[in-house]
Each structure stands twice: as structure tokens, then as C-alpha cells.
Design an enzyme around this catalytic site. Structure first.
Site, short mmCIF file in Angstrom:
data_model
loop_
_atom_site.label_atom_id
_atom_site.label_comp_id
_atom_site.label_asym_id
_atom_site.label_seq_id
_atom_site.Cartn_x
_atom_site.Cartn_y
_atom_site.Cartn_z
N ASN A 78 0.78 -1.19 -0.07
CA ASN A 78 -0.03 0.01 0.11
C ASN A 78 0.85 1.43 -0.10
O ASN A 78 0.37 2.35 -0.51
CB ASN A 78 -0.72 0.03 1.25
N TYR A 145 4.75 9.41 -10.89
CA TYR A 145 3.95 8.61 -10.41
C TYR A 145 3.25 7.74 -11.23
O TYR A 145 2.79 6.50 -11.23
CB TYR A 145 2.76 9.31 -9.68
N LYS A 149 3.27 3.52 -11.23
CA LYS A 149 2.01 2.64 -10.97
C LYS A 149 1.80 1.76 -12.23
O LYS A 149 1.36 0.63 -12.02
CB LYS A 149 0.81 3.68 -10.67
N THR A 182 -7.20 11.87 1.28
CA THR A 182 -5.85 11.61 2.37
C THR A 182 -4.93 12.83 2.13
O THR A 182 -5.29 13.97 1.53
CB THR A 182 -5.11 10.32 1.61
#
Length: 241
Positions: A78, A145, A149, A182
């Protein structure tokens, strides 16, 4: 006994997942740079962007596990970072390396060690990778990023292919959690439009209360997991479930 090993379990989605699985009677181990000081699950402090700390952290967990009593064990990758937000030529090379380390290299190394350690275990074994829709959609300002991913998605597929012909192999899936409220979202909303053209979209999502809560995402992922809705190699978005 059901075991969950999760990275980044001290805050955000990771903490919500750690607490959810704990509430369902899993023995949860979290590896994270900071501690939540939760009494609900076991925490191991380690900087997962420092490669030397990764094997030590996982080994310390396996030293605490009695494999004869386990019915299932899951590694949930995670932990991740967005890194600096700007076009590629404006990024610090060290920040690029740190993001690739945490988002791609660390899950690869943890998966490598997890598969090796459990290869003779006769329980249910699986790896869940928390990926992102950015793996398939290029965003200007998120080049690292998005790349990291996309690599994590291919890691998922490659592990699934390798384990498919092994008796009691490790199941491996990737999940896109959607846009979640978040600290990463706070970082995104503070970005200058010159560095991230899509910043207004994320501000609007917050203003319109369209962000998922970490708790909702944790509930959804747990449900998908225990209902065994995914085949090894699947890459899914929770918004489709």
C-alpha cells in the site's frame, strides 16, 4: 490464523485497512516510516524508501509467525508517494529515484521475499497491490507517479503469470482505490496550476464531497478480498464493484 502484512499502515488508506482487517480477527503487521501507536495491530518502523531496511522489516515479521497455525497470509503493498508535482524536466533526480523506489522497487522486493519465504506453505497466499488509475492515464506533472504505478500493474501481471503453474502459488491482484481523502490529496490541491494543469478538478472533488473516505475504501477492498471476486492477475477499480 489469518495474517495481513501491510506497508504504510500508520495513516490514510493503510491505517484504515489495518484496522478493518484487525476488526475481522486478522493478525495485522504494518511496516511504515511512522507509527500510529495503535494497540490494534503490530507495527514495525522502517523507511521503505531505503532498500536495506526492506528485507530486515519483513524478516522480523516472519520471525514472529508460526506457519503451522496459518490458514491465509496476505502481503498488501500500500505504501506510496506522489513525489514532486511538475513536468519531468523540473524534478529533482533524487526525488524521482525515491518515488520509483517506494512505489515500484519496494513492492517488487517485498513480493520477491514474500514468495520465497512462503513457497512451501500450504495455506492461502496472496499479494494485493494498491495501484492507481494514473497507471493508465497520463497526467501532466505526474510523470513519475504514473510510470511507477504502470510498473506496479505489470508487476502484478508478471507475478500472476509466474505463479499460475506452481502448485499452491501466490495469487496477485492490483486495485485502484479511486480518489480518496488523504494527505496526498492535500498535496495535490496545493499545487500551482503551472505545475499541474488538472489541479482544479481535484479541488472540485473536495468541494463537492466526491472524495472517498479511507474507511469506505478499506471496507470495499476487504469485501472484494474475502468474497474472492478476483482472479490472479486482475487489475480492477473499486468504482466498478
Amino acid at each position: 490464523m489469518n495474517i495481513l502484512i501491510i506497508t504504510g499502515g500508520s495513516k490514510g488508506i493503510g491505517k484504515a485497512l489495518a484496522e478493518k482487517y484487525t476488526s475481522e480477527k486478522y493478525h495485522v503487521f504494518s511496516i511504515a516510516r511512522s507509527l500510529s501507536n495503535s494497540e490494534k495491530f503490530t507495527e514495525i518502523k522502517a523507511d521503505l524508501s531505503a532498500i536495506k531496511e526492506v528485507p530486515k522489516a519483513l524478516k522480523s515479521i516472519f520471525n514472529q509467525i508460526d506457519k503451522e497455525r496459518i490458514s491465509s497470509i496476505t502481503l498488501l503493498n500500500n505504501a506510496g508517494r506522489l513525489g514532486e508535482i511538475s513536468t519531468l524536466e523540473n524534478l529533482d533526480p533524487e526525488d524521482i529515484a525515491k518515488s520509483i523506489q517506494l512505489n515500484t522497487t519496494t513492492p517488487l522486493v517485498l513480493s520477491n521475499l514474500f514468495i520465497k519465504e512462503t513457497q512451501n506453505w500450504n495455506c492461502k497466499k496472496q499479494i494485493i497491490n494498491i495501484s492507481s488509475g494514473a497507471a493508465t492515464k497520463p497526467y501532466e506533472g505526474w510523470s513519475v507517479y504514473c510510470t511507477s504505478k504502470a510498473a506496479l500493474d505489470m508487476t502484478t501481471k508478471a507475478i500472476a503469470a509466474e505463479q499460475s503453474e506452481i502448485e499452491n502459488g501466490v495469487k496477485c491482484v492490483a486495485i485502484y482505490p479511486g480518489v480518496v481523502d488523504t494527505n496526498m490529496q492535500n498535496q495535490i490541491r496545493k499545487t500551482n496550476k503551472a505545475d499541474f494543469k488538472n489541479v482544479q478538478r481535484f479541488k472540485d472533488l473536495k468541494e463537492n464531497n466526491e472524495l472517498y473516505s479511507s474507511e469506505f475504501v478499506a471496507e470495499k477492498i476487504y469485501s472484494i478480498d474475502i468474497e474472492n471476486q478476483l482472479q490472479s492477475g486482475d487489475i480492477i477499480d473499486i468504482r466498478n464493484f
